[in-house]
Enzyme design. Structure first.
Site, PDB file in Angstrom:
ATOM      1  CG  ASP A  63      -1.712   1.195   1.359  1.00  9.62           C
ATOM      2  OD1 ASP A  63      -2.669   1.182   0.379  1.00  9.62           O
ATOM      3  OD2 ASP A  63      -1.585   2.056   2.043  1.00  9.62           O
ATOM      4  CD  GLU A 106      -2.599   2.252  -3.392  1.00 12.78           C
ATOM      5  OE1 GLU A 106      -3.503   2.764  -3.345  1.00 12.78           O
ATOM      6  OE2 GLU A 106      -1.924   1.999  -2.228  1.00 12.78           O
TER       7      GLU A 106
END
Length: 998
Positions: free
Chosen positions: A667, A720
């Site tokens: 993330d 990401e």
């Protein structure tokens, strides 16, 4: 061993801070001598400060002991000079001996830093042994008195008299005898003991022993000169006063004297076993770095000193075989005793509390549970199995079951373990510091799985904080914050899955992902209950993988798991770590891979977790500008610190190895890569080259990826990353134009494709021709990285609306728009990801509180066919996709894609070919206009004799208008779109059609 007599010169309830009484003066000694009415010979011997007495003693030829002591100190032969000394020499000797005795007293006072001075204590015990019938202090000395061949010291003169007491078999204890015989003043007690010892000299003189050693001049001299011994005629050897601190503080019971292995004379220079004032204060304050060097059992002059720190205990006894010895209560939870043993025995402690007695191992008798290699690797940041070294681990250590605790806290002044096993009072469980590593460690016997615990850390400023274990592998259910001791007993059944998952890399295999938030997918279900429902549902829809939003423990459910406090613990909201293993195992056995969102970019500021863990910035960067994350109010990790980087790299490996996770979606990578991420000018500091790249974060990501791929074959890491950083999915050893090696990820979310395509679909069809490039631009950079096309949770919350609600038009057009979009997405180069609820066109945004609107699929609901139709389409998309290598085999190779028409903006039409390595094509055509286009001509290769529909999103079973091409479509020899042949198709409204060779 019995408790130390109260009259031994110590006060049982005194504290280490109290002043030790001064030694008696010469006048006081003389006064005490007169009052005790001891024979002249003993008085003459003891009145060392008086010259006349010393001369008289010399005339009586009783100064052998002093002469021998003096000559032993100078290491000269004294055999022919033991009979007589000149008066002058006697006078000099007396003066010197008195000075030495005074020095001994001062030395003993320094050693006995607790309230009980060792010298007084020892002589009182001797006095008690001479006057009482205490069997405990007899056995060894009686044996010495009875054995004609044994060497006997003047210190053991009372032994024969004590042997007589033993034969009397009296039951009076040493403490009782001392209470009756000793005077209140320490000086008087000491002097009385000396006179009694002198009185017993006559008994020794009559002993059949032929050899005796001159008494040691003092405890200090004896230690310094290694217990020098001289021979003298037995009848002429006067008894010497026992040196200060020589007798053990506690004796074994007489019945165990044989097994106790009494200390030989050369070792018998006793010290106080009590914890000294400095150590005592540090232990009480929780700031002792080496409690094992003080507590436990330790060889000391005179035997083995046993020390225990048991707050709230009424008594503590040492038990070893048949030996049971009570330790003296030194106050404030400290207990000590000295046993005349040669070596430390295997022992246990019997601890009495109010209302209960507990027999247990001594936590401070064990060697460290971490070795030098562990500490070296931790210091270098290379311990790839860090979770096996730090944290809490039930184990068997040196044959004893318990739990070993270890935590990294280099700035702490002290660390203690607190938990349910000590009623959340860690006073008595002080951890030891393992050198310069910053690691603190303690093994606690009899503490096992299921107990709650935290670390109580003393900060550099002296304040204290209780912290959850950063490497806890299980936690309490939030909002509770304690760590839980755990071990895994799970037996995996997914060997077949693991064996085949590495057969092909992810970017060359079918990869269709269903993203879910476990706590809200079916609210209220546990991991094991989810294991009964989730695998079947996902398998039925044809997805190859599930991606779990963060599973690691997090205090605030509204963060969806993206603000992690327990990086090594699956959230306890849904069950135990083994329950989570069961879920992963069930998915694997159903043929479904498991990906997990992983959050190494930042962590929350909770004062019981990682923030300023040991009182100073530790896991976060020490520069506040670098530490604070501007968007989320969290703290960023200090990726440049070895131990912090190790903490995160090992964590990535941990999830893959311990829980068989098949991939990590990392993330917020962009926030890690750029120093100026979400920061204004002046809020960030350039790197060493003057740039904005976070070089430490780059190095960390490269190391993490390299380590995971090396250790766990078949896994995939996914970034990401929302910027155009070069080389996210390039190998770490291949440098790009920017000069950096690749970050080493396997796949990257294509955030650009997601934003552009959703923007295009949100426009009314009549306006879409002005935005046609938003659907084609992705192919400009499609092969710069290995991409995943994500329709994730981020796109269906916070006012962004659900996927179907983003579409313009009426309900039919909205559903048709979703169907056409999904068909285009599954055919586009890249892997696919779809968030839960979007597979059946849920109209409402996702909420972590209640999850997907499953009621939309209730047969009793009127619009249920509309939602079920979209879900049926998703199932068929996955089925055809997995069976068609052209749609996934060359996702990252330009040879796998060819445009047919990409510029038909006025028609809102896109058409392209996907190819497998053998050149077998799939033709994908999307019509994003709400009109049917009859006989729409498209150029095609001329080597395909006919095409037939493999999938049509407008089919009636999906809720469409059923405009289809039921018959095979044959090419015509008319060139079109730069192709030698062409076909004419009927394009359904707001639909995507897939065709493949018939």
């Amino acid at each position: 061993m019995t408790p130390r007599p109260e009259s031994s010169g110590s006060r049982p309830k005194g504290t280490a801070g109290e002043k030790i009484p001064e030694q008696p003066t010469a006048a006081q000694q003389k006064s005490a001598t007169k009052k005790t009415a001891v024979p002249k010979q003993a008085a003459a011997k003891k009145a060392a400060p008086a010259k006349a007495t010393a001369k008289k003693a010399a005339a009586a030829k009783t100064t052998v002991g002093k002469t021998v002591a003096k000559k032993a100190a100078t290491k000269k032969a004294a055999a022919e000079k033991t009979a007589v000394e000149q008066p002058a020499a006697g006078t000099a000797t007396a003066k010197k001996t008195a000075a030495k005795k005074s020095a001994v007293k001062k030395s003993a006072a320094k050693k006995a830093t607790t309230v009980k001075a060792t010298a007084a204590k020892t002589t009182a015990v001797k006095a008690a042994a001479s006057k009482s019938t205490a069997a405990e202090t007899v056995a060894g000395k009686a044996a010495a008195a009875k054995s004609p061949a044994a060497k006997t010291t003047a210190k053991k003169a009372p032994a024969k008299k004590a042997g007589t007491a033993e034969r009397a078999a009296a039951t009076t204890t040493a403490a009782e005898a001392v209470a009756k015989k000793a005077t209140p003043a320490k000086a008087t007690a000491k002097k009385a003991a000396a006179k009694k010892t002198a009185t017993a000299t006559s008994t020794v003189a009559k002993s059949p022993a032929k050899k005796t050693t001159a008494g040691k001049a003092s405890a200090g001299e004896a230690v310094a000169k290694k217990s020098a011994v001289k021979k003298a005629p037995a009848r002429k050897a006067p008894a010497r006063k026992a040196p200060a601190g020589q007798a053990p503080a506690g004796q074994a019971p007489a019945g165990d004297a044989g097994s106790a292995q009494v200390v030989p004379p050369e070792m018998e220079v006793a010290v106080s076993p009590a914890v000294d004032a400095v150590d005592r204060e540090r232990l009480l304050a929780g700031t002792h770095h080496a409690p094992h060097s003080v507590l436990g059992a330790h060889p000391v002059p005179g035997g083995i000193a046993f020390r225990a720190f048991r707050p709230y205990a009424l008594s503590v006894a040492v038990v070893s075989g048949e030996l049971r010895a009570e330790l003296h209560n030194d106050g404030e939870g400290f207990f000590s005793g000295l046993l005349p043993l040669r070596e430390v025995p295997a022992y246990r402690l019997v601890v009495e509390y109010e209302g209960t007695v507990l027999e247990t191992e001594d936590a401070y008798r064990f060697l460290p549970t971490l070795g030098d290699l562990d500490l070296h690797l931790i210091g270098e940041g290379r311990h790839e199995e860090l979770w096996t070294a730090l944290g809490a681990h039930p184990t068997t250590h040196e044959g004893v079951t318990g739990t070993r605790f270890a935590v990294w806290a280099p700035n702490a002044r002290g660390v203690r373990v607190t938990g349910t096993f000590n009623f959340w009072d860690g006073t008595g469980h002080v951890m030891r510091s393992l050198g310069s590593s910053g690691v603190w460690e303690l093994f606690l016997p009899d503490v096992g799985e299921g107990e709650l615990y935290k670390f109580e850390i003393t900060r550099p400023d002296g304040s204290k904080t209780q912290r959850a274990d950063p490497l806890a592998r299980r936690t309490e259910v939030p909002p509770a914050t304690s760590s839980v001791i755990t071990s895994s007993e799970y037996e995996w059944g997914d060997a077949e899955w693991l064996a085949r998952r590495a057969e092909a890399p992810a970017h060359e295999a079918p990869f269709s992902v269903y993203e879910i938030h476990l706590p809200s997918w079916r609210p209220g279900l546990t991991y094991r209950q989810l294991a009964e429902q989730l695998p079947g549902y996902v398998k039925n829809l044809g997805f190859t993988h599930v991606e779990l939003m963060p599973v690691a423990e997090h205090p605030f459910g509204g963060s969806w798991g993206y603000q992690v406090t327990g990086f090594y613990a699956p959230t306890a909201r849904l069950g135990t770590p083994d329950d989570f293993r069961y879920l992963v195992d069930s998915l694997h056995q159903a043929g479904i891979g498991v990906l997990m969102d992983w959050v190494p970019a930042h962590f929350p500021r909770d004062d019981w977790a990682l923030a300023e863990f040991d009182g100073r910035p530790l896991y976060e960067h020490e520069d506040p500008l670098r530490a604070a994350h501007p968007d989320w109010g969290t703290l960023e990790f200090d990726f440049g610190r070895n131990e912090v980087r190790n903490f995160l790299v090992a964590n990535a490996v941990y999830w893959c190895e311990e829980f068989h996770i098949d991939g990590l979606r990392v993330d917020a990578v962009a926030s890690m890569l750029y120093l100026d991420y979400s920061r204004e000018p002046g809020q960030w500091t350039p790197n060493e080259h003057g740039g904005r790249e976070n070089l430490d974060a780059v190095a960390f990501l490269q190391e993490m990826n390299a380590t995971v791929y090396r250790r766990v074959p078949g896994v995939v890491t996914i970034a990401e990353e929302s910027t155009a950083w070069d080389g996210v999915t390039r190998a770490t050893h291949h440098k790009g134009p920017s000069g950096f090696g690749g970050l080493g990820f396997g796949l990257k979310w294509n955030m650009g494709w997601m934003h552009d395509s959703l923007q295009y679909m949100s426009h009314e069809p009549v306006h879409r021709k002005y935005h046609h490039g938003e659907m084609t631009f992705s192919m400009v950079y499609a092969y710069s990285e290995n991409y995943v096309l994500p329709i994730s949770h981020d796109e269906v919350v916070h006012g962004k609306r659900s996927l179907v609600s983003k579409m313009p038009g009426d309900w039919w057009q909205q559903r048709a728009g979703v169907r056409s979009y999904l068909g285009f997405m599954w055919a586009h180069p890249g892997k696919q990801l779809l968030f839960m609820g979007q597979e059946f066109a849920q109209g409402a945004e996702w909420s972590e509180a209640h999850g997907p609107d499953w009621w939309l699929l209730d047969p009793g609901y009127g619009a249920e066919p509309d939602h079920r139709g979209v879900r049926d389409l998703v199932r068929d998309l996955n089925t055809v996709y997995r069976a068609t290598p052209a749609l996934w085999r060359l996702d990252t190779d330009p040879a796998g894609f060819e445009w047919i028409v990409g510029d038909a903006a006025d028609d809102n039409v896109l058409a392209f070919l996907r190819l497998d390595p053998e050149g077998v094509p799939v033709l994908a055509v999307s019509n994003f206009a709400p009109v049917t286009r009859q006989d729409y001509r498209l150029g095609v290769p001329d080597d395909v004799p006919a095409w037939h529909e493999a999938l049509n999103t407008d089919a009636a079973r999906y809720g469409g208008s059923d405009v289809i091409n039921p018959d095979p479509v044959k090419p015509e020899p008319q060139s079109w779109h730069g192709r030698p042949a062409s076909i004419r198709l009927t394009l359904p409204p707001l639909a995507t059609v897939w065709l493949r060779p018939a």
